[in-house]
Design a protein around this motif. Sequence first.
Motif, PDB file in Angstrom:
ATOM      1  N   GLU B 208     -16.722   0.998   9.264  1.00 57.80           N
ATOM      2  CA  GLU B 208     -16.126   2.338   9.262  1.00 57.80           C
ATOM      3  C   GLU B 208     -16.052   2.830   7.822  1.00 57.80           C
ATOM      4  N   LEU B 209     -16.014   4.139   7.710  1.00 58.92           N
ATOM      5  CA  LEU B 209     -15.960   4.777   6.400  1.00 58.92           C
ATOM      6  C   LEU B 209     -14.631   4.452   5.716  1.00 58.92           C
ATOM      7  N   VAL B 210     -14.689   3.993   4.464  1.00 61.78           N
ATOM      8  CA  VAL B 210     -13.469   3.753   3.687  1.00 61.78           C
ATOM      9  C   VAL B 210     -13.581   4.492   2.359  1.00 61.78           C
ATOM     10  N   LEU B 211     -12.454   5.015   1.888  1.00 70.68           N
ATOM     11  CA  LEU B 211     -12.460   5.847   0.677  1.00 70.68           C
ATOM     12  C   LEU B 211     -11.205   5.639  -0.165  1.00 70.68           C
ATOM     13  N   THR B 212     -11.287   6.029  -1.424  1.00 72.54           N
ATOM     14  CA  THR B 212     -10.167   6.185  -2.375  1.00 72.54           C
ATOM     15  C   THR B 212      -9.116   5.082  -2.331  1.00 72.54           C
ATOM     16  N   PRO B 213      -9.458   3.817  -2.673  1.00 79.44           N
ATOM     17  CA  PRO B 213      -8.442   2.746  -2.668  1.00 79.44           C
ATOM     18  C   PRO B 213      -7.576   2.804  -3.931  1.00 79.44           C
ATOM     19  N   ARG B 214      -6.334   2.295  -3.815  1.00 78.30           N
ATOM     20  CA  ARG B 214      -5.457   2.191  -4.971  1.00 78.30           C
ATOM     21  C   ARG B 214      -4.702   0.875  -4.929  1.00 78.30           C
ATOM     22  N   PHE B 215      -4.490   0.272  -6.107  1.00 75.98           N
ATOM     23  CA  PHE B 215      -3.711  -0.967  -6.212  1.00 75.98           C
ATOM     24  C   PHE B 215      -2.231  -0.679  -6.134  1.00 75.98           C
ATOM     25  N   SER B 216      -1.472  -1.616  -5.622  1.00 74.60           N
ATOM     26  CA  SER B 216      -0.025  -1.531  -5.768  1.00 74.60           C
ATOM     27  C   SER B 216       0.316  -2.112  -7.134  1.00 74.60           C
ATOM     28  N   PRO B 217       1.456  -1.730  -7.714  1.00 77.83           N
ATOM     29  CA  PRO B 217       1.813  -2.244  -9.036  1.00 77.83           C
ATOM     30  C   PRO B 217       1.970  -3.767  -9.048  1.00 77.83           C
ATOM     31  N   GLN B 220      -0.675  -7.076  -5.255  1.00 78.42           N
ATOM     32  CA  GLN B 220      -0.860  -7.858  -4.036  1.00 78.42           C
ATOM     33  C   GLN B 220      -1.489  -7.023  -2.928  1.00 78.42           C
ATOM     34  N   MET B 221      -1.149  -5.721  -2.908  1.00 75.67           N
ATOM     35  CA  MET B 221      -1.585  -4.844  -1.825  1.00 75.67           C
ATOM     36  C   MET B 221      -2.489  -3.728  -2.337  1.00 75.67           C
ATOM     37  N   VAL B 222      -3.236  -3.200  -1.399  1.00 78.80           N
ATOM     38  CA  VAL B 222      -4.110  -2.072  -1.693  1.00 78.80           C
ATOM     39  C   VAL B 222      -3.887  -1.019  -0.608  1.00 78.80           C
ATOM     40  N   THR B 223      -3.879   0.256  -0.994  1.00 79.93           N
ATOM     41  CA  THR B 223      -3.823   1.305   0.017  1.00 79.93           C
ATOM     42  C   THR B 223      -5.113   2.106  -0.062  1.00 79.93           C
ATOM     43  N   TYR B 224      -5.593   2.597   1.082  1.00 77.62           N
ATOM     44  CA  TYR B 224      -6.863   3.309   1.078  1.00 77.62           C
ATOM     45  C   TYR B 224      -6.976   4.142   2.347  1.00 77.62           C
ATOM     46  N   THR B 254      -4.222  11.561   7.450  1.00 81.32           N
ATOM     47  CA  THR B 254      -3.524  11.283   6.183  1.00 81.32           C
ATOM     48  C   THR B 254      -4.583  10.763   5.214  1.00 81.32           C
ATOM     49  N   PHE B 255      -4.443  11.110   3.938  1.00 78.78           N
ATOM     50  CA  PHE B 255      -5.468  10.736   2.953  1.00 78.78           C
ATOM     51  C   PHE B 255      -4.870  10.779   1.555  1.00 78.78           C
ATOM     52  N   ALA B 256      -5.673  10.446   0.554  1.00 80.49           N
ATOM     53  CA  ALA B 256      -5.267  10.456  -0.864  1.00 80.49           C
ATOM     54  C   ALA B 256      -4.015   9.621  -1.125  1.00 80.49           C
ATOM     55  N   PRO B 257      -3.997   8.340  -0.711  1.00 78.75           N
ATOM     56  CA  PRO B 257      -2.766   7.549  -0.849  1.00 78.75           C
ATOM     57  C   PRO B 257      -2.641   6.881  -2.225  1.00 78.75           C
ATOM     58  N   ARG B 258      -1.399   6.780  -2.739  1.00 75.90           N
ATOM     59  CA  ARG B 258      -1.095   5.987  -3.929  1.00 75.90           C
ATOM     60  C   ARG B 258       0.241   5.306  -3.719  1.00 75.90           C
ATOM     61  N   PHE B 259       0.506   4.298  -4.563  1.00 79.17           N
ATOM     62  CA  PHE B 259       1.803   3.629  -4.543  1.00 79.17           C
ATOM     63  C   PHE B 259       2.737   4.295  -5.542  1.00 79.17           C
ATOM     64  N   SER B 260       4.033   4.209  -5.288  1.00 79.33           N
ATOM     65  CA  SER B 260       5.013   4.614  -6.289  1.00 79.33           C
ATOM     66  C   SER B 260       5.067   3.499  -7.330  1.00 79.33           C
ATOM     67  N   SER B 436     -18.167   3.736  -6.246  1.00 82.24           N
ATOM     68  CA  SER B 436     -17.412   4.967  -6.477  1.00 82.24           C
ATOM     69  C   SER B 436     -15.926   4.671  -6.325  1.00 82.24           C
ATOM     70  N   ASP B 437     -15.089   5.689  -6.537  1.00 84.84           N
ATOM     71  CA  ASP B 437     -13.641   5.591  -6.338  1.00 84.84           C
ATOM     72  C   ASP B 437     -12.991   4.365  -6.967  1.00 84.84           C
ATOM     73  N   PRO B 438     -13.155   4.122  -8.263  1.00 81.13           N
ATOM     74  CA  PRO B 438     -12.564   2.927  -8.858  1.00 81.13           C
ATOM     75  C   PRO B 438     -11.065   3.096  -9.095  1.00 81.13           C
ATOM     76  N   SER B 439     -10.343   1.977  -9.036  1.00 82.82           N
ATOM     77  CA  SER B 439      -8.927   1.995  -9.364  1.00 82.82           C
ATOM     78  C   SER B 439      -8.598   0.720 -10.123  1.00 82.82           C
TER      79      SER B 439
END
Lengths: 161, 446, 269
Positions: B208-217, B220-224, B254-260, B436-439
């Motif tokens: 499945e299509l996956v996009l825009t991953p982000r690390f948690s501070p 340990q976790m990743v959101t995407y 829902t899209f464009a996720p990041r961690f606080s 693409s979409d590096p974090s």
Amino acid sequence: MNLSKILKNAFLIILASLVLTACATKKTSTTTGQIQGDTYTGTDTVKELAKGVPDRVFFATNETVLTTASRETLRKQAGWLRKNSDINVVLEGHADERGTREYNLALGERRANSAKDYLMTYGISSDRISVLSYGKERPVDSGSSPLAWSKNRRSVTVKAN
Amino acid sequence: MLLRYLFILLIVIPAKAFALIEVDITRGNLNPLPVAVSPLSIDNKSKENFKKILKKEDLGSEISVIVENNLRQSGLFNPLNKDAFLQEPDVANLKPRFEDWNLIKAQALVTGKVTFIDEKLRVEFRLWDVLAGKEMMALAFTTVPSNWRRVGHIITDKVYERLTGEKGYFDTRIIYIAEEGPKIKRIKKLAIMDQDGFNNKYLTLGNELVLTPRFSPTNQMVTYLSYFRNLPRVYLLDIETGMQEVVGDFPGMTFAPRFSPDGKKIIMSFAKDGNSDIYTMDLENRIVERITNHPSIDTSPSYSPDGKRITFNSDRSGYQQIYVMDSNGKNVKRISFGNGLYGTPVWSPRGDLIAFTKLHKGKFYIGVMRTDGTGERLLTENFYQEAPSWSPNGRVLIFYRETKTNSKGEGFSAKLWSIDLTGYNEKMVETETDASDPSWSSLLSN
Amino acid sequence: MNRNIFISFGLHIFLVIITAMSLPFLSKKPIDLPPIISVELIQITDKTNIPFAPKAKKIIEKVKEKEKKLVSEQAPPKKIKKQKPDAVPLPDEKIEKIKKIKDEKQNPEKVETEVKQISEFEKKELFDTNSIAALIDKSKTESAETNKKLDKVTQDQDKEMDFGGLTLSEEDALKAQIFGCWSIPLGLPFNEDLLVRIKLQLKPDGSIIKTEILDHARMNRPGQGFYKVLAESALRAIKLCQPLRVPSTGYERWKDMQLNFDAREMLEG
């Protein structure tokens, strides 16, 4: 002013005018595709849901408003949906590659909703229409030209069942 | 009376000497600092053990190569050629002959020793100021042998910090989207690698299509964003266990996720009925909070490092621009005012700058501006590039570029690139596939 | 298509003729231009090397003018002995001071101002050479005014007026040398104070005896880690550049020198 000077000036004037005249731009018209007002008006990538019912509408850059042609297409789609009341559809919204990825996801969603809202004005229930955005992830034309991009700015109606 | 005159005498006399000459030095060179990284010395027994466990011939040399490459990649250092080194690693580690190192024009020297002890890897290293002829730093630590690459990165971080005054960014990882296939039908997978390109791993299969991953501070976790079952939603993935779960129960995309910054919340966009607004969800109690409420598209949110403010992308003015607001959604202020469209704002971990993508007259730019919108600086221009992500020390930006296709629609490629905040050292980041979409993660060690 | 070209052509000719008729230069004669005056551009550096404070500078200049008058009145030679601090100026100073004291006795008003100056001076740091210079010059002004008769003592005063700075070319040579040696750490934050001042003691051949970082305490202050890095880079530059490009004469002038490393210009741009 003496005669030679007058002649010299006149010559320069005529030369300049010729140069200016020759700068007219040619209007391109191909048989395979056309852009009018930055919106694709061709039939290249268009499929049919049923005879005479195009499956998609196109948009100008960064725009989500429906053109007259788009409204015409959607009117036909609405008619087909009224006739086939058991069919549900998914409206897939897309954007061209000339924008940031996340904004394009939102743009695609807005375009698909534009089409959905219009279908609803023709009495199609919102239960039958769901919306999905692919942003710039699924172009139909992989080219990097304005023509290719215009074909990608679209909302496509797809049968859900 | 006499005392007063004596006082005058005392004051006036010293001034008889010539006044101190002052010369202002306002220019220098920006050449990378020449540094010598000596292979770490290793005793034969340790060498044998590591060869057995890790299949590495000479671990001392391997680790020093990691340090060398890191320093070179930073653009701030010039590691000198080992062939010119005159001193052996074991001798150099204890007492370098500075004249030898001076001869090859090294200004700094890294030496060290690695041993296999109690089934563990123990390393000690020293940083020397060759010109001053003295030790600048000495550290030792122990870890499991499989972390041997991280040892090299940690050494680099310490050396970097001691020589530049800035925290390093070498013991970090990068999460990105690995891409393959024709442009109209790209296969995308979630991928993770060390910052120097090693230890690449795929986290999803590409179904499945996956996009825009982000690390948690906490790393340990990743959101995407995933299009699992054709429903685009924000997901969480645990890197260690591989477990994935959808974030919240939203009746729409829902899209464009990041961690606080504290890792406790996910901030993202939620699109409904043609309108995209910014929402947060607390990962513990699952409470959803609406942050923006405006008929425009609001997306690409990014927290300030203190968690008090959010920068985001909105077209409420008619076109994509960058805004800043309090973390509760109040006091929305526009900060981008140049010509063109602005997107993907990311707040620097140092808190002083916001990086962004800009589109103007058909060209894409990666730039930075101060958090009040002043001091806009464009770092690089290209046919297509976007989505900068900051290194944890707020010095380097990683982003991605796509190439133009020819008239047949062929020749498409996407690659990761990085650039220093000063605009120097722009270079491609090697990946196995297109990317693409590096974090960028935060430092793995603290 | 052809019709369009002719119409376009005709309209363009019409426009150009109208423009041509209204433009003055096509109908009038060319104007006589005045002769071109060549101007020579001279490069002047931003700062000339003045080691004293600006206030003192004004006073020095005032005194210099006065001195010029005084010196011209005097017959004696222009030979200026190089004054070594080791040589004994003290007795001369004493004499000068004693003269002043005598003057003060004669002019009670002068004493008042003298006193004022001292108290002002007491407020400032004792070893600030700039304020000491200002004070000397002030006191000199007074003694110059009161002492119309000149003797060797005032000639010594004249020598004290020698600033002991580097000439522009000497300074440029040294700067150019150090520019080449100073590897500015790119990692410095460009919005902070990036000035580090280093005092040097030099041998006659330009090699270093001793270096001293002013603001040494700043190196270990929290949040100022970059200052340590900056200072270290400056020290490396100095060591790398040994022997420094120093003037071949006048060792007494420059044996103590201060280099002010400022990275701001390089990093801000």
